[in-house]
Design a protein around this motif. Structure first.
Motif, mmCIF file in Angstrom:
data_model
loop_
_atom_site.group_PDB
_atom_site.id
_atom_site.type_symbol
_atom_site.label_atom_id
_atom_site.label_comp_id
_atom_site.label_asym_id
_atom_site.label_seq_id
_atom_site.Cartn_x
_atom_site.Cartn_y
_atom_site.Cartn_z
ATOM 1 N N LEU A 145 0.696 -1.094 -0.030
ATOM 2 C CA LEU A 145 0.002 0.079 0.061
ATOM 3 C C LEU A 145 0.858 1.258 0.026
ATOM 4 O O LEU A 145 0.466 2.369 0.056
ATOM 5 C CB LEU A 145 -1.033 0.067 1.112
ATOM 6 C CG LEU A 145 -1.908 -1.107 1.348
ATOM 7 C CD1 LEU A 145 -2.653 -1.094 2.437
ATOM 8 C CD2 LEU A 145 -2.791 -0.930 0.046
ATOM 9 N N GLY A 146 2.055 1.156 0.109
ATOM 10 C CA GLY A 146 3.076 2.375 -0.017
ATOM 11 C C GLY A 146 3.026 2.943 1.365
ATOM 12 O O GLY A 146 3.278 4.229 1.184
ATOM 13 N N ILE A 147 2.867 2.371 2.493
ATOM 14 C CA ILE A 147 2.717 3.160 3.710
ATOM 15 C C ILE A 147 3.893 2.478 4.718
ATOM 16 O O ILE A 147 4.147 1.410 4.669
ATOM 17 C CB ILE A 147 1.564 2.656 4.582
ATOM 18 C CG1 ILE A 147 0.100 2.959 3.789
ATOM 19 C CG2 ILE A 147 1.384 3.296 6.138
ATOM 20 C CD1 ILE A 147 -1.093 2.439 4.388
ATOM 21 N N ALA A 148 4.793 3.606 5.144
ATOM 22 C CA ALA A 148 6.067 3.279 5.593
ATOM 23 C C ALA A 148 5.510 2.899 7.259
ATOM 24 O O ALA A 148 4.931 3.603 7.915
ATOM 25 C CB ALA A 148 7.003 4.447 5.816
ATOM 26 N N THR A 149 6.075 1.859 7.840
ATOM 27 C CA THR A 149 5.944 1.392 8.947
ATOM 28 C C THR A 149 6.822 2.260 10.169
ATOM 29 O O THR A 149 7.761 3.043 9.606
ATOM 30 C CB THR A 149 6.187 0.148 9.547
ATOM 31 O OG1 THR A 149 7.653 -0.304 9.339
ATOM 32 C CG2 THR A 149 5.418 -0.916 8.559
ATOM 33 N N GLN A 150 6.431 2.578 11.445
ATOM 34 C CA GLN A 150 7.278 3.000 12.276
ATOM 35 C C GLN A 150 8.709 2.667 12.061
ATOM 36 O O GLN A 150 9.751 3.491 12.297
ATOM 37 C CB GLN A 150 6.809 2.762 13.541
ATOM 38 C CG GLN A 150 5.593 3.869 13.678
ATOM 39 C CD GLN A 150 5.659 5.293 13.581
ATOM 40 O OE1 GLN A 150 6.479 5.883 13.774
ATOM 41 N NE2 GLN A 150 4.634 5.993 13.119
ATOM 42 N N HIS A 151 8.831 1.320 11.991
ATOM 43 C CA HIS A 151 10.460 0.667 12.087
ATOM 44 C C HIS A 151 10.806 1.159 10.682
ATOM 45 O O HIS A 151 11.916 1.788 10.798
ATOM 46 C CB HIS A 151 10.302 -0.581 11.996
ATOM 47 C CG HIS A 151 11.407 -1.387 11.923
ATOM 48 N ND1 HIS A 151 12.225 -1.491 13.010
ATOM 49 C CD2 HIS A 151 12.225 -2.228 10.983
ATOM 50 C CE1 HIS A 151 13.439 -2.261 12.667
ATOM 51 N NE2 HIS A 151 13.286 -2.457 11.639
ATOM 52 N N GLN A 152 10.291 1.138 9.396
ATOM 53 C CA GLN A 152 10.977 1.642 8.552
ATOM 54 C C GLN A 152 11.392 3.094 8.532
ATOM 55 O O GLN A 152 12.320 3.573 8.041
ATOM 56 C CB GLN A 152 9.703 1.621 7.164
ATOM 57 C CG GLN A 152 9.967 0.043 6.743
ATOM 58 C CD GLN A 152 8.655 -0.435 6.063
ATOM 59 O OE1 GLN A 152 7.505 0.641 5.945
ATOM 60 N NE2 GLN A 152 8.688 -1.088 5.062
ATOM 61 N N LYS A 153 10.462 4.083 9.064
ATOM 62 C CA LYS A 153 10.939 5.267 9.212
ATOM 63 C C LYS A 153 11.861 5.443 10.066
ATOM 64 O O LYS A 153 12.745 6.476 9.810
ATOM 65 C CB LYS A 153 9.651 6.120 9.935
ATOM 66 C CG LYS A 153 8.317 6.276 8.902
ATOM 67 C CD LYS A 153 7.313 6.927 9.669
ATOM 68 C CE LYS A 153 6.002 7.070 8.698
ATOM 69 N NZ LYS A 153 4.764 7.683 9.436
ATOM 70 N N LEU A 154 12.122 4.684 11.171
ATOM 71 C CA LEU A 154 13.385 5.024 11.984
ATOM 72 C C LEU A 154 14.758 4.491 11.224
ATOM 73 O O LEU A 154 15.626 5.122 11.446
ATOM 74 C CB LEU A 154 13.089 4.012 13.341
ATOM 75 C CG LEU A 154 14.324 3.965 14.492
ATOM 76 C CD1 LEU A 154 14.572 5.372 14.669
ATOM 77 C CD2 LEU A 154 13.792 3.137 15.291
ATOM 78 N N GLU A 155 14.572 3.332 10.558
ATOM 79 C CA GLU A 155 15.652 2.916 9.757
ATOM 80 C C GLU A 155 16.104 4.013 8.604
ATOM 81 O O GLU A 155 17.029 4.467 8.395
ATOM 82 C CB GLU A 155 15.267 1.688 8.943
ATOM 83 C CG GLU A 155 15.466 0.453 10.004
ATOM 84 C CD GLU A 155 15.115 -0.733 9.005
ATOM 85 O OE1 GLU A 155 14.782 -0.732 7.770
ATOM 86 O OE2 GLU A 155 15.283 -1.811 9.437
#
Length: 73
Positions: A41-51
């Motif tokens: 869906l093209g939604i970044a998870t919190q983990h992805q944002k942190l990375e």
């Protein structure tokens, strides 16, 4: 408020692949499905944002170190 529940039926081969991923990564089925659905869906998870932030910070730190070294020389 707890996260909403989603129940789905999946083909056996997809279930086998999911279980293999659970075994190899140690992640829960929910975490794997959430990551896959977020990516689709093209939604970044919190983990992805942190990375992403950690990567950007590392890049900035490296550039600062290079600039500091240039100024000193």
């Amino acid at each position: 408020m707890p996260n909403p529940f989603l129940g789905v039926r999946i083909p056996p081969e997809l279930h086998e692949a999911l279980m293999a991923k659970v075994t190899t990564t140690g992640q829960s089925k929910s975490d794997i499905v959430i990551q896959a659905l977020s990516a689709y869906l093209g939604i970044a998870t919190q983990h992805q944002k942190l990375e992403d932030l950690e990567t950007r910070l590392s890049t900035l730190e490296l550039k600062l170190e290079q600039l500091t070294h240039q100024v000193e020389n």
